[in-house]
Scaffold this active site. Structure first.
Site, short mmCIF file in Angstrom:
data_model
loop_
_atom_site.label_atom_id
_atom_site.label_comp_id
_atom_site.label_asym_id
_atom_site.label_seq_id
_atom_site.Cartn_x
_atom_site.Cartn_y
_atom_site.Cartn_z
N PHE A 1 104.53 -15.11 -24.42
CA PHE A 1 105.12 -16.07 -23.47
C PHE A 1 105.07 -17.51 -23.96
CE2 PHE A 1 100.66 -16.75 -22.29
CZ PHE A 1 100.65 -18.11 -22.05
N ARG B 1 107.31 -13.17 -18.85
CA ARG B 1 106.89 -14.39 -18.15
C ARG B 1 107.76 -15.59 -18.51
NH1 ARG B 1 100.43 -14.19 -18.71
NH2 ARG B 1 100.89 -13.16 -20.68
N CYS C 1 98.26 -20.21 -30.26
CA CYS C 1 97.38 -19.42 -31.13
C CYS C 1 96.79 -20.27 -32.23
CB CYS C 1 98.13 -18.22 -31.71
SG CYS C 1 99.34 -18.73 -32.92
N GLU D 1 88.87 -15.45 -27.01
CA GLU D 1 89.99 -16.37 -26.87
C GLU D 1 90.13 -16.74 -25.40
OE1 GLU D 1 94.06 -14.87 -27.44
OE2 GLU D 1 94.46 -16.68 -28.58
#
Ligand code: NAD
Length: 474
Positions: free
Chosen positions: A146, A174, A278, A375
């Site tokens: 997303f 999403r 990320c 994470e």
């Protein structure tokens, strides 16, 4: 409702739908269908039909269409950025950065005439020559996350199609609106029908792609558990697979770092994109005597950040993607405090109606704590301490992920030792987000990547082609 693209036709499947939100207001702005096996099969069949002629279309015609696509993306640059902000929530500046980095992959795809060249070796034996050619695979599929609704789809289909494959894209349920606009512009550029198809949905659609015998390769980008699953399932079904997963990136700050330069980079790394990146810096490791100075500067800088809707000027941190995700991130903050960390900046007081969470700094995070290992994917920066560079590297290497790690220092020797010792596939020196440009691979290591060939760069051309070696005697 957003529609699937099957060949040249936009179709609304019947069946269940999910809401698409504006995360800054909490309002529902669209609905996305949850397609199943039937819709996936329609898309794959359209791609199979298109492959017959597309794979034989001369390379220079394919490249000219890609140049035209690039022009259209430039013309619609602002519109795409606004669309990203509208349904993802990131600031307009961040959305512009995303669209730019996506277009750079299209630029890179236009270099196919160089990157698809084979090799020859004459007289390999008496009177025998050997030639290597690159061929497309057939129908290939992409499953993006997303958090970059325009950039990550653009990591996938431009390189695949310029190499002669046809594509089925399953956008994130999403944030599906970016992919829809990209597909409309793709048709407008003049690509033939069926070269790019869209199927909206979630797990059921993904499983149908993973099980479809006509799908030759799957490129996935998303969370680690799903990346692992995609890798295993795709391989079990005999498909080529590239699956990029999650991250837990460490930012190591040495005593000789220039904090005036490091601070904005650290804050942007941790809180840019509301931490939903990320390549987000998640743990700042202060080495030696820099600890108190670094903490003071981080706290002061974090308090100055403005939270609000991404389209408002002066906003630094937009909302999170969904209320459930916001609650999950709040849960991590709570857990960190229970494990002994101190919330020296606590963003939990920020009020809705959107899915907002203020930037948060957790101090005295030790490597054993959950917040140091998992994470979080939100605007939370943990601060931990190490006596030496070796200890800091060991902290970074202790997590299972290996996406990115960066060091702030004025010592070339320390930077080199860091580069050599850290178990991450993307390393930064004196910058907060070490994102490779499109012509280099996005090369996560360990649990941040499952497969052999990474997104974009020459890796991607190898991923989307197979080689034929011809041995000739005349
Ligand atoms: P996600 O794994 O929840 O979803 C990614 C895609 O997989 C979506 O298209 C979704 O529909 C599908 N999916 C979700 N659950 C599935 C299941 N059980 N079975 C099959 N398919 C499923 O990830 P997300 O929340 O959309 O994205 C955030 C994650 O992506 C973070 O972990 C982030 O680190 C990671 N990410 C990694 C990179 C990278 O290059 N390594 C880049 C961006 C994001």
């Amino acid at each position: 409702m957003v529609k699937n693209l099957i060949g040249a036709e936009w179709r609304a499947p019947s069946g269940p739908v999910l809401p698409v939100y504006n995360p800054a207001t909490g309002e529902v702005i669209e609905e996305v269908p949850l397609s199943g096996g039937e819709e996936v099969d329609q898309a794959v069949q359209a791609a199979v039909r298109a492959f017959q002629s597309w794979s034989r279309t001369p390379l220079m015609e394919r490249v000219q269409l890609m140049f035209r696509y690039k022009e259209l993306l430039e013309e619609h640059f602002e519109e795409l950025a606004h669309l990203v902000t509208l349904h993802h929530g990131k600031t307009l500046e961040e959305a512009r950065g995303e669209v730019r980095r996506g277009i750079e992959v299209v630029d890179f795809a236009c270099s196919a005439p160089s990157l698809l060249q084979g090799r020859t070796l004459r007289e390999v034996n008496r009177g025998v020559d050997q030639n290597l050619f690159h061929y497309p695979l057939g129908v290939v599929a992409g499953i993006p996350p997303f958090n970059f609704p325009v950039m990550i789809p653009l990591w996938m289909f431009p390189i695949a199609v310029v190499a002669g494959n046809t594509f089925v894209l399953k956008p994130s349920e999403r944030t599906p609106l970016g992919a829809v606009r990209l597909a409309e512009l793709f048709l407008e550029a003049g690509f033939p029908e069926g070269v790019l198809n869209l199927v909206h949905g979630a797990k059921e659609a993904v499983d149908a792609l993973l099980g479809h015998p006509e799908v030759r390769a799957v490129q996935f980008v998303g969370s680690e558990p799903v990346a692992r699953y995609i890798y295993q399932e795709a391989a079990r079904n005999g498909k080529r697979v590239s699956a990029a997963g999650g991250a837990k990136n460490h930012l190591v700050v040495m005593p000789d770092a220039d904090l005036d330069l490091a601070l904005p980079a650290i804050l942007n790394s941790a809180f840019g994109n509301a931490g939903e990146r990320c390549l987000a810096g998640s743990v700042a490791v202060a080495v030696g005597e820099v600890g108190p100075r670094l903490l003071e500067r981080v706290v002061e800088g974090t308090r100055r950040l403005r939270v609000g809707p991404g389209w408002e000027a002066g906003v630094d941190v937009g909302p999170l993607i969904r209320e459930e995700h916001r609650r999950r991130v709040v849960g991590y903050i709570q857990q960190g405090i229970e494990e002994g960390a101190e919330a020296v900046v606590d963003g939990r007081g920020v009020e809705g109606p959107g899915f907002f969470l203020g930037p948060t700094v957790l101090d005295r995070v030790s490597p054993k704590m959950v917040v140091a290992r998992e994470e979080i994917f939100g605007p939370v920066l943990s601060v931990s301490y190490a006596h030496t560079l070796e200890e800091a590297i060991a902290q970074a290497n202790r997590v299972k992920y290996g996406n990115m790690a960066t060091i702030f220092t004025s010592s070339g020797r320390a930077a080199r030792a860091f580069r050599e010792g850290v178990e991450a596939g993307m390393v930064g020196v004196n910058l907060g987000v070490a994102q490779p440009f499109a012509f280099y691979p996005f090369s996560g290591w360990r649990a941040s990547f499952f497969g052999d060939l990474h997104p974009h760069g020459p890796d991607a051309f190898l991923f989307y082609t197979r080689r034929k070696v011809v041995v000739e005697r005349w």
